[in-house]
Design an enzyme around this catalytic site. Structure first.
Site, mmCIF file in Angstrom:
data_model
loop_
_atom_site.group_PDB
_atom_site.id
_atom_site.type_symbol
_atom_site.label_atom_id
_atom_site.label_comp_id
_atom_site.label_asym_id
_atom_site.label_seq_id
_atom_site.Cartn_x
_atom_site.Cartn_y
_atom_site.Cartn_z
ATOM 1 C CE LYS A 54 -21.443 48.229 31.877
ATOM 2 N NZ LYS A 54 -19.717 48.027 31.390
ATOM 3 C CD GLN A 98 -16.483 48.260 33.241
ATOM 4 O OE1 GLN A 98 -17.614 47.459 33.150
ATOM 5 N NE2 GLN A 98 -16.664 49.204 32.442
ATOM 6 C CG ASP A 121 -19.387 42.273 28.191
ATOM 7 O OD1 ASP A 121 -19.832 43.509 28.055
ATOM 8 O OD2 ASP A 121 -18.563 42.183 28.734
HETATM 9 N N1 GUN Z 1 -15.716 48.789 28.790
HETATM 10 C C1 GUN Z 1 -16.184 50.299 28.220
HETATM 11 N N2 GUN Z 1 -16.920 48.871 27.634
HETATM 12 C C2 GUN Z 1 -16.756 48.018 27.758
HETATM 13 C C3 GUN Z 1 -17.615 46.601 27.336
HETATM 14 O O1 GUN Z 1 -19.331 47.126 26.525
HETATM 15 N N3 GUN Z 1 -17.764 45.954 28.716
HETATM 16 C C4 GUN Z 1 -16.761 46.243 29.050
HETATM 17 N N4 GUN Z 1 -16.615 44.212 29.553
HETATM 18 N N5 GUN Z 1 -16.102 46.365 29.846
HETATM 19 C C5 GUN Z 1 -16.584 47.997 28.500
#
Ligand code: GUN
Length: 287
Positions: A54, A98, A121
């Site tokens: 990311k 996360q 998110d």
């Molecule tokens: N862990 C797995 N997928 C995601 C996501 O889309 N966002 C976040 N914050 N954590 C994740």
């Protein structure tokens, strides 16, 4: 005949090139660089990879990608204090906590503490509610990536029967909501299947578009797929032979009309939609 491969990596590159232009325009017009801050608690190896990917993607687009770390032993209160600080920081436009968090921390308590305007998110209850009502502030990243993959490959969604495997808060539930809204990229007839669904293969064989998001390696077999169906694999599983999806790719591609590979399907689009949400968040915060 073998299915057409839906190349998520190439599509993600195209959309990111479009976004890079929008980010440059935003910076020129506002004198502000969009900023995404990821919060990582502990050292989950998969999360380390996701967060690195990311941040690298942010860098390519001219977005400021930051990382805040807490140790695995951090308490919920310490994490809340960090989120509160980021909520107040005017330089930070998007906050991504996360997941998964250590088992000692209730994720719901943390996710509802993120400012809804910085919730890239789309996990905050206010943003989920807006999505369900058809007036979204942000679109959740993986569902939005799936929708773009369908739309930009000319897949007929309106009127189609969509079957989603998996009822998670991150993929299954929000994706079902998005595809049954009125309007472009939606208007589908949606069924969500889960562990208690009866006669699963009969249900999945009805699907014009079959979306697997259950985290079970190669769960979807060829006999579960209607010939010519579009098969979208959101799964990202590791087994002895490496990375694989929720779909038995080699067998299903002989039956499906279109199919996504793993890796290189939905994954790159999820990151791309996060970048788009960061730009949206930065725009929302220019008053
Ligand atoms: N862990 C797995 N997928 C995601 C996501 O889309 N966002 C976040 N914050 N954590 C994740």
């Amino acid at each position: 005949m073998s299915a057409t491969i839906l190349d998520g990596k190439a599509l993600a590159q195209r959309i990111q090139a479009e976004l890079a232009v929008e980010v440059a325009d935003f910076i020129e017009n506002n004198g502000v660089v969009p900023c995404l801050t990821a919060v990582l608690v502990g050292h989950n190896p998969a999360s380390e990879v996701y967060v690195r990917n990311k941040r690298n993607a942010c860098g390519r687009l001219g977005i400021d990608g930051r990382l805040e770390r807490l140790p695995a032993e951090a308490t919920a209160d310490e994490l809340l204090a960090l989120v509160t600080r980021l909520n107040k920081d005017e330089d930070v436009h998007g906050i991504l906590v996360q997941l998964p968090l250590p088992s000692t921390i209730d994720p719901a308590r943390i996710l509802q503490a993120v400012s809804p305007l910085k919730d890239v998110d789309c996990f905050h209850p206010e943003n989920v509610g807006r999505l369900v009502q058809g007036r979204p502030r942000f679109l959740p990243c993986t569902p939005h990536g799936v929708q773009q993959l369908l739309l930009r490959n000319g897949v007929q969604i309106a009127g189609s029967r969509v079957v989603i495997l998996g009822r998670s808060d991150i993929v299954g539930k929000p994706l079902a909501n998005m595809l049954l809204q009125r309007g472009a990229g939606a208007d589908a007839t949606v069924t969500v299947c889960h562990t208690r669904t009866k006669d699963l293969a009969e249900v999945t064989r009805e699907a014009d578009i079959l979306i697997a998001a259950i985290g079970q390696p190669r769960f979807v077999t060829a006999n579960m797929v209607k010939p010519g169906a579009v098969v979208i694999d959101v799964g990202m599983n590791r087994d002895d032979s490496g990375l694989c999806g929720d779909v038995d790719y080699d067998a299903v591609r002989e039956v499906a009309g279109m199919i996504t590979p793993v890796p290189g399907g939905v994954g790159p689009l999820t990151i791309t939609m996060l970048l788009e949400n960061t730009l949206t968040a930065a725009r929302l915060q220019q008053t």
